[in-house]
Design a protein around this motif. Structure first.
Motif, PDB file in Angstrom:
ATOM      1  N   ASP A  38      56.445 -27.706  63.962  1.00 18.25           N
ATOM      2  CA  ASP A  38      56.293 -27.623  65.414  1.00 18.25           C
ATOM      3  C   ASP A  38      54.860 -27.244  65.792  1.00 18.25           C
ATOM      4  N   GLY A  77      60.060 -30.575  68.660  1.00 17.57           N
ATOM      5  CA  GLY A  77      61.509 -30.526  68.764  1.00 17.57           C
ATOM      6  C   GLY A  77      61.990 -29.133  69.122  1.00 17.57           C
ATOM      7  N   ARG A 141      69.604 -29.895  67.094  1.00 11.02           N
ATOM      8  CA  ARG A 141      68.143 -30.021  67.224  1.00 11.02           C
ATOM      9  C   ARG A 141      67.870 -31.223  68.112  1.00 11.02           C
ATOM     10  N   THR A 143      65.000 -33.792  69.628  1.00 12.35           N
ATOM     11  CA  THR A 143      63.654 -34.246  69.324  1.00 12.35           C
ATOM     12  C   THR A 143      63.439 -35.638  69.897  1.00 12.35           C
ATOM     13  N   HIS A 147      56.005 -37.681  70.807  1.00 10.75           N
ATOM     14  CA  HIS A 147      55.956 -36.293  71.258  1.00 10.75           C
ATOM     15  C   HIS A 147      55.066 -36.056  72.472  1.00 10.75           C
ATOM     16  N   LEU A 167      58.577 -37.296  63.002  1.00 12.13           N
ATOM     17  CA  LEU A 167      60.041 -37.423  62.998  1.00 12.13           C
ATOM     18  C   LEU A 167      60.571 -37.502  61.575  1.00 12.13           C
ATOM     19  N   GLU A 170      60.563 -34.046  60.123  1.00 11.46           N
ATOM     20  CA  GLU A 170      61.592 -33.241  60.778  1.00 11.46           C
ATOM     21  C   GLU A 170      62.961 -33.542  60.184  1.00 11.46           C
TER      22      GLU A 170
END
Length: 263
Positions: A38, A77, A141, A143, A147, A167, A170
């Motif tokens: 993050d 996220g 979560r 996301t 972003h 992604l 993640e």
């Protein structure tokens, strides 16, 4: 409610080239946990058009938010470590997540999503207004494949692909506990499938087509539990105001995905 955020440091050298150490392709794989990821996401400046747009939105603001100190950075996220269910959207809104610094927070799409999450027991409250408002997600979560807030809510293919390593990492970090994924909209579906393949699941060929209510099961490459994939119309105002997506339709998908995830 105005919220202050630290100003993002701006290096004169922009990480636009894939070999730059802060480019997603180089930086994302090095993230050891979600907190690290993050932090790396929130400092990304890889896409010049998106950087200009998100910062311009923060300068001009909407009259209703003139007292806000916009986040104006990539939005990471949101949700706990060890989530069993992931929700993948499209990108932050210029005056929603780009303002508040949290996915689906501060706009009507988020209001629609979090109300449904609360209704099915996956969120501690039905509204999400700003970071630090007390909202907690339960095993979920949230996301997106992109972003940064894009102009007209439309990232380019190149921007989507540049952002994909975030992604992928993640999903890799969530893999030990992740059991189901809800993808909101066709853009997210097209972005999520190759990311899931890179993160360790086998995507069928031909790829499963997107549709509201679409379902697929992805086997883990190697050891690991399979992943249940669910398609849902995006929670955009275009869909929710016209009735194409109703609260009941969204709750049905979330309930099925939560059940598949063991939540």
């Amino acid at each position: 409610m105005p919220v202050s955020h630290p100003e993002q440091p701006k290096s004169p050298e922009q990480p636009e080239h894939p070999e730059h150490p802060e480019h997603p392709a180089r930086s994302a794989p090095g993230a050891g946990d979600l907190a690290d990821l993050d932090e790396r996401v929130s400092g990304c400046r890889a896409c010049p058009r998106l950087v200009r747009w998100r910062e311009e939105a923060a300068r001009t603001k909407r009259p209703a938010y003139r007292e806000w100190d916009y986040w104006a950075r990539p939005v990471p996220g949101f949700g706990p470590d060890g989530a069993a269910l992931a929700i993948v959207g499209l990108a932050p809104a210029a005056h929603g997540g780009n303002r508040t610094g949290r996915m689906f927070t501060g706009d009507r799409a988020g209001d629609f999503l979090f109300a449904a999450l609360h209704d099915v027991g996956l969120a501690s409250r039905p509204t999400s207004t700003h970071r630090g408002d007390g909202l907690e997600l339960r095993g979920v979560r949230v996301t997106a494949p992109v972003h940064c807030a894009p102009p007209a809510n439309r990232p380019t293919t190149e921007e989507r692909d540049t952002c994909r390593p975030w992604l992928v990492q993640e999903l890799r970090l969530l893999r030990p506990t992740l059991r189901s994924v809800v993808v909101l909209g066709s853009f997210g579906w097209q972005a999520a499938l190759p990311a899931l393949a890179s993160a360790g699941w086998e995507v069928p060929r031909p790829r499963p087509p997107f549709g509201h209510g679409a379902r697929a099961t992805l086997r883990a490459a190697g050891a690991g539990a399979p992943l249940r994939l669910f398609g849902c119309y995006h929670v955009s105002q275009q869909n929710t105001f016209t009735g194409r997506l109703t609260p009941a339709m969204l709750r049905d998908v979330l309930h099925a995905a939560a059940e598949a995830a063991g939540l």
